[in-house]
Design a protein around this motif. Structure first.
Motif, mmCIF file in Angstrom:
data_model
loop_
_atom_site.group_PDB
_atom_site.id
_atom_site.type_symbol
_atom_site.label_atom_id
_atom_site.label_comp_id
_atom_site.label_asym_id
_atom_site.label_seq_id
_atom_site.Cartn_x
_atom_site.Cartn_y
_atom_site.Cartn_z
ATOM 1 N N THR A 337 0.852 -1.194 0.000
ATOM 2 C CA THR A 337 0.000 0.000 0.000
ATOM 3 C C THR A 337 0.884 1.239 0.000
ATOM 4 O O THR A 337 1.823 1.334 0.801
ATOM 5 N N GLU A 338 0.602 2.176 -0.916
ATOM 6 C CA GLU A 338 1.417 3.386 -1.016
ATOM 7 C C GLU A 338 0.577 4.562 -1.456
ATOM 8 O O GLU A 338 -0.530 4.406 -1.982
ATOM 9 N N ARG A 339 1.142 5.768 -1.253
ATOM 10 C CA ARG A 339 0.455 6.986 -1.676
ATOM 11 C C ARG A 339 0.626 7.155 -3.183
ATOM 12 O O ARG A 339 1.670 6.851 -3.749
ATOM 13 N N CYS A 340 -0.411 7.674 -3.836
ATOM 14 C CA CYS A 340 -0.338 7.874 -5.286
ATOM 15 C C CYS A 340 -1.274 9.016 -5.691
ATOM 16 O O CYS A 340 -2.122 9.453 -4.912
ATOM 17 N N GLY A 341 -1.147 9.471 -6.920
ATOM 18 C CA GLY A 341 -2.025 10.519 -7.453
ATOM 19 C C GLY A 341 -2.054 11.777 -6.621
ATOM 20 O O GLY A 341 -3.104 12.394 -6.434
ATOM 21 N N CYS A 342 -0.886 12.179 -6.104
ATOM 22 C CA CYS A 342 -0.817 13.344 -5.217
ATOM 23 C C CYS A 342 -0.999 14.656 -5.999
ATOM 24 O O CYS A 342 -0.494 14.797 -7.122
ATOM 25 N N CYS A 352 -3.427 13.131 -1.453
ATOM 26 C CA CYS A 352 -3.002 11.920 -2.170
ATOM 27 C C CYS A 352 -4.064 10.839 -2.041
ATOM 28 O O CYS A 352 -4.833 10.801 -1.073
ATOM 29 N N LYS A 353 -4.078 9.957 -3.017
ATOM 30 C CA LYS A 353 -4.895 8.762 -2.937
ATOM 31 C C LYS A 353 -4.062 7.631 -2.360
ATOM 32 O O LYS A 353 -2.843 7.734 -2.252
ATOM 33 N N THR A 354 -4.732 6.562 -2.007
ATOM 34 C CA THR A 354 -4.035 5.370 -1.518
ATOM 35 C C THR A 354 -4.198 4.264 -2.546
ATOM 36 O O THR A 354 -5.327 3.892 -2.908
ATOM 37 N N CYS A 355 -3.070 3.762 -3.043
ATOM 38 C CA CYS A 355 -3.092 2.708 -4.056
ATOM 39 C C CYS A 355 -2.550 1.407 -3.475
ATOM 40 O O CYS A 355 -1.662 1.413 -2.619
ATOM 41 N N THR A 356 -3.076 0.317 -3.967
ATOM 42 C CA THR A 356 -2.629 -1.010 -3.535
ATOM 43 C C THR A 356 -2.065 -1.772 -4.732
ATOM 44 O O THR A 356 -2.690 -1.829 -5.790
ATOM 45 N N LYS A 357 -0.883 -2.315 -4.545
ATOM 46 C CA LYS A 357 -0.236 -3.105 -5.582
ATOM 47 C C LYS A 357 -0.041 -4.532 -5.091
ATOM 48 O O LYS A 357 0.221 -4.772 -3.922
#
Length: 365
Positions: A337-342, A352-357
């Motif tokens: 889980t990481e921050r994305c689309g900031c 920021c959004k929270t993205c899951t890979k």
């Protein structure tokens, strides 16, 4: 008249055993000073810090007390050298992890292998690089800016020499004093064992690589950021560049043997391969062949590759085919889980959004 000697009691035996282990532990300890990396975030304001517990040899203790203001830089060099070694070999079977155990040394760093050669080269280079940089940025009063090129060396290009260059001359001098202080015996004589000769040469290779890496850095001057005029100075590259150069030397390390000179009684190192009479001053040397590092082996210092991450579908050094030595690999998934689309909003915060890979990973069996 013969007298019967009493066999040693248990206490005496254990003392003798401990002494033997202690003496053995100090063999091949010319890079034990790398243990200074553990003091990277501690103040260095008193000579009490100059102690054998830091891995310093007796002559290094004297240098430590006489150059106390340089010791934070020496500590920094130990950390940089070790980190660079591990970074350069992160995808190799031997990944330089054993250097973290200093001042204790595993057999991969005391048997005369090419891995030992690289560690000695990188440690020496890191020391010269760090001290040279410390001079130019004013971290010590022991040295200052490196000398400017002579007018006869002035190029035809449109720039002038100026600024404050890295003082490689002082770095080379101090580096040699500090590293080679471990290769002198208690009587002040230079050690002449095969291992000492190899280590001394590889220390020198590290210094030579830094010396030959000294290049040019420039700053532009002009209206609105134009480069109408440039001021340039001599500067060293980032240390990873030097670490990569030494890794290339590692891949072409020369296997040597010790041979007595025809003209006298002294001995020297010569290439073991028939038809080659000498090696260059910038080539790393070793005299013991390395294992494949596939399986754990205390005798060679190999920790094996079980559990190491690898990549499927490639033939590089980090591939599962190479890293796992034919044993195969375990495949597994890992959720990250990481921050994305900031986005930055004026004024003054970031959303920021929270993205899951889901990562597909592999580890050697």
């Amino acid at each position: 008249m013969w007298t019967r000697m009493r066999p040693p009691n248990l206490r005496t035996f254990l003392c003798l055993l401990a002494f033997t282990v202690l003496v053995g532990a100090h063999r091949g300890g010319a890079v034990k000073w790398l243990a200074l990396y553990r003091r990277a975030h501690r103040p260095w304001s008193t000579t009490r810090n100059c102690s054998r517990s830091s891995g310093l040899a007796s002559r290094q203790l004297r240098l430590c007390r006489d150059n106390l203001e340089l010791m934070p830089t020496v500590v920094h060099s130990a950390l940089v050298g070790m980190e660079t070694c591990q970074n350069q070999f992160r995808d190799w079977r031997w990944n330089c992890s054993s250097v973290l155990a200093v001042p204790n040394l595993n057999n991969d760093l005391i048997r005369g292998t090419r891995e030992q050669a690289y560690v000695y080269g990188i440690s020496s280079a890191a020391l010269v690089h760090s001290v040279s940089r410390a001079c130019s940025i004013g971290l010590t009063s022991k040295c200052s800016c490196g000398p400017l090129p002579r007018p006869i060396d002035e190029p035809e290009e449109d720039f002038k020499w100026g600024g404050c260059g890295d003082d490689v001359t002082f770095g080379l001098s101090f580096g040699e004093q500090f590293t080679d202080a471990t290769l002198v015996n208690k009587k002040g004589r230079v050690k002449q064992s095969k291992k000492a000769m190899m280590n001394r040469h590889n220390f020198r290779v590290g210094r030579e690589i830094v010396k030959s890496s000294l290049g040019r850095a420039c700053k532009c001057h002009g209206v609105s950021g134009s480069c109408a005029q440039r001021t340039c100075w001599k500067a060293l590259p980032d240390f990873e560049v030097i670490g990569a150069k030494l890794r290339e030397r590692y891949k072409r390390t020369v296997e040597v043997k010790r041979k007595r000179k025809k003209s006298g009684g002294s001995k020297s190192l010569v290439p073991k391969r028939p038809g080659r009479s000498q090696f260059r001053q910038d080539e790393l040397v070793h005299y013991e062949r390395s294992p494949d590092y596939c399986s754990p082996d205390d005798k060679t210092g190999s920790v094996g590759t079980e559990g190491r991450q690898c990549t499927v579908g490639t033939r590089d050094r980090g591939s599962c085919e190479s890293m796992c030595c034919g044993r195969g690999q375990h495949n597994y998934t890992q959720v990250v889980t990481e921050r994305c689309g900031c986005k930055y909003f004026w004024c003054c915060y970031v959303e920021c959004k929270t993205c899951t890979k889901v990562l597909q990973l592999n580890r050697c069996r």
